[in-house]
Design an enzyme around this catalytic site. Sequence first.
Site, PDB file in Angstrom:
ATOM      1  N   GLY A  11       8.728  -7.110   5.728  1.00 56.07           N
ATOM      2  CA  GLY A  11       9.997  -7.019   6.462  1.00 56.07           C
ATOM      3  C   GLY A  11      10.426  -5.569   6.612  1.00 56.07           C
ATOM      4  O   GLY A  11      10.866  -5.131   7.685  1.00 56.07           O
ATOM      5  N   LYS A 178      -8.244 -16.399   8.605  1.00 52.41           N
ATOM      6  CA  LYS A 178      -7.762 -15.607   7.475  1.00 52.41           C
ATOM      7  C   LYS A 178      -7.684 -16.469   6.211  1.00 52.41           C
ATOM      8  O   LYS A 178      -7.956 -16.000   5.103  1.00 52.41           O
ATOM      9  CB  LYS A 178      -6.381 -15.015   7.816  1.00 52.41           C
ATOM     10  CG  LYS A 178      -5.981 -13.910   6.874  1.00 52.41           C
ATOM     11  CD  LYS A 178      -4.755 -13.154   7.326  1.00 52.41           C
ATOM     12  CE  LYS A 178      -4.416 -12.045   6.349  1.00 52.41           C
ATOM     13  NZ  LYS A 178      -3.039 -11.593   6.479  1.00 52.41           N
ATOM     14  N   ASN A 182      -9.116 -15.652   2.532  1.00 54.08           N
ATOM     15  CA  ASN A 182      -8.219 -15.622   1.376  1.00 54.08           C
ATOM     16  C   ASN A 182      -8.636 -16.643   0.317  1.00 54.08           C
ATOM     17  O   ASN A 182      -8.576 -16.374  -0.880  1.00 54.08           O
ATOM     18  CB  ASN A 182      -6.771 -15.925   1.810  1.00 54.08           C
ATOM     19  CG  ASN A 182      -6.134 -14.736   2.526  1.00 54.08           C
ATOM     20  OD1 ASN A 182      -6.533 -13.596   2.332  1.00 54.08           O
ATOM     21  ND2 ASN A 182      -5.147 -15.002   3.355  1.00 54.08           N
ATOM     22  N   ASN A 186      -9.146 -14.430  -2.896  1.00 51.88           N
ATOM     23  CA  ASN A 186      -7.930 -14.211  -3.687  1.00 51.88           C
ATOM     24  C   ASN A 186      -7.885 -14.932  -5.041  1.00 51.88           C
ATOM     25  O   ASN A 186      -7.550 -14.300  -6.051  1.00 51.88           O
ATOM     26  CB  ASN A 186      -6.691 -14.596  -2.863  1.00 51.88           C
ATOM     27  CG  ASN A 186      -6.471 -13.653  -1.699  1.00 51.88           C
ATOM     28  OD1 ASN A 186      -7.380 -12.929  -1.303  1.00 51.88           O
ATOM     29  ND2 ASN A 186      -5.278 -13.661  -1.141  1.00 51.88           N
ATOM     30  N   ASN A 196     -11.290  -6.816  -5.362  1.00 50.85           N
ATOM     31  CA  ASN A 196     -12.048  -7.770  -4.524  1.00 50.85           C
ATOM     32  C   ASN A 196     -13.557  -7.714  -4.728  1.00 50.85           C
ATOM     33  O   ASN A 196     -14.215  -8.746  -4.861  1.00 50.85           O
ATOM     34  CB  ASN A 196     -11.738  -7.517  -3.040  1.00 50.85           C
ATOM     35  CG  ASN A 196     -10.293  -7.823  -2.700  1.00 50.85           C
ATOM     36  OD1 ASN A 196      -9.522  -8.236  -3.570  1.00 50.85           O
ATOM     37  ND2 ASN A 196      -9.907  -7.630  -1.453  1.00 50.85           N
ATOM     38  N   SER A 250      -3.223  -9.640  -2.828  1.00 46.35           N
ATOM     39  CA  SER A 250      -1.804  -9.921  -3.082  1.00 46.35           C
ATOM     40  C   SER A 250      -1.662 -10.955  -4.197  1.00 46.35           C
ATOM     41  O   SER A 250      -0.709 -10.908  -4.974  1.00 46.35           O
ATOM     42  CB  SER A 250      -1.137 -10.427  -1.804  1.00 46.35           C
ATOM     43  OG  SER A 250      -1.845 -11.541  -1.304  1.00 46.35           O
ATOM     44  N   GLU A 262       0.971 -17.319  -3.746  1.00 50.83           N
ATOM     45  CA  GLU A 262       0.932 -18.190  -2.568  1.00 50.83           C
ATOM     46  C   GLU A 262      -0.250 -19.165  -2.634  1.00 50.83           C
ATOM     47  O   GLU A 262      -0.698 -19.673  -1.610  1.00 50.83           O
ATOM     48  CB  GLU A 262       0.897 -17.338  -1.295  1.00 50.83           C
ATOM     49  CG  GLU A 262       2.177 -16.518  -1.135  1.00 50.83           C
ATOM     50  CD  GLU A 262       2.319 -15.847   0.224  1.00 50.83           C
ATOM     51  OE1 GLU A 262       3.305 -16.112   0.945  1.00 50.83           O
ATOM     52  OE2 GLU A 262       1.439 -15.022   0.555  1.00 50.83           O
TER      53      GLU A 262
END
Length: 297
Positions: A11, A178, A182, A186, A196, A250, A262
């Site tokens: 943001g 994507k 991920n 991830n 990674n 992340s 997430e």
Amino acid sequence: MIGILGAGSLGRLWAATLPVGRVAFIARPDEPTGTDLSYRFRPVKGPETTIRIPFVRPGDEPGLILVTTKAGDTVDAISGVINRLPGATPILLFQNGLGSQQAVAAQWPHHPILAASTTEGANRPDPDLLVHAGSGDTWIGAMTDPARACVDNVIAMFQATGLKVHQEPDILQRLWQKLIINAGINPYTAILDCPNGEILASALYQSTIDDLCGELSRLMAGAGQGEKSPEALRHRIEQVARNTAGNTSSMRADVLHHRRTEIDFINGYLARLGNELGIETPVNQMLTERVQQLSSP
Ligand SMILES: NC(=O)c1ccc[n+]([C@@H]2O[C@H](COP(=O)([O-])OP(=O)(O)OC[C@H]3O[C@@H](n4cnc5c(N)ncnc54)[C@H](OP(=O)(O)O)[C@@H]3O)[C@@H](O)[C@H]2O)c1
């Protein structure tokens, strides 16, 4: 004016790159709006600057809302503000993974809802500093029928950022691409607590990646996302892991900072989809549970 819901890393990146005076943050319903939000911005190239962004005030009518909350906060965040917006205001979702975009589109099907997939990278090494860590591309496409007519206008609003923003006629397919990467990188980085590239030689990765790619391949086909062999998916995942070998994902960063990850919108989404489609997903489930255990309070 563009309103931004979620004053975190992404943001703040959009706020810093949009023209001054044409962007404002949207406060939570109980949050004060009197004081501007101020932070330092370190661009990929060039000197650090100080950014001051106001909050949307009563009477302001943003022409576009960017939602830059984490996937798990998105529906609640929009619910808190949507009644204050004219019904035709486009809402552009920036969440990683899948599941949150469909949930928003299902809850507000008559609203212009768009989704974006971005490879821009931003982080906040301290709360008052926003680092644009890497330039990338952003693709934007419609999630609901009323959004189709808005895509060109929305993209035009990003022109002044200088960042690369493109129209994507099939945004779900872009988000799936994507998601696969991920899902294959991830959770391993979070469980193994490594960058990674280091996942590739690990016993956990070596013993599960072929089965994971089999699940991903069957899920893609079941979801109408095309036929991709497990070998092709593994090749792609490993290409990205090698190209980003030194990066911290992340998900690993969230675990290290004791933040909710997430995972429910990455491997967790895939496990739920498998349940719906009658496709077994033991590796996605195992990875989801292990990451959930790491990030539970
Ligand atoms: N950062 C990147 O480079 C990047 C790149 C591609 C995609 N993404 C995706 O973009 C999304 C946002 O990522 P991020 O890194 O910017 O996360 P972030 O730094 O955690 O930012 C999320 C922000 O949303 C705020 N928020 C949570 N609930 C809210 C609510 N109800 N109303 C208003 N604000 C609320 C959070 O505030 P609190 O901290 O106070 O809870 C936080 O400031 C994620 O889905 C991520 O995967 C990020």
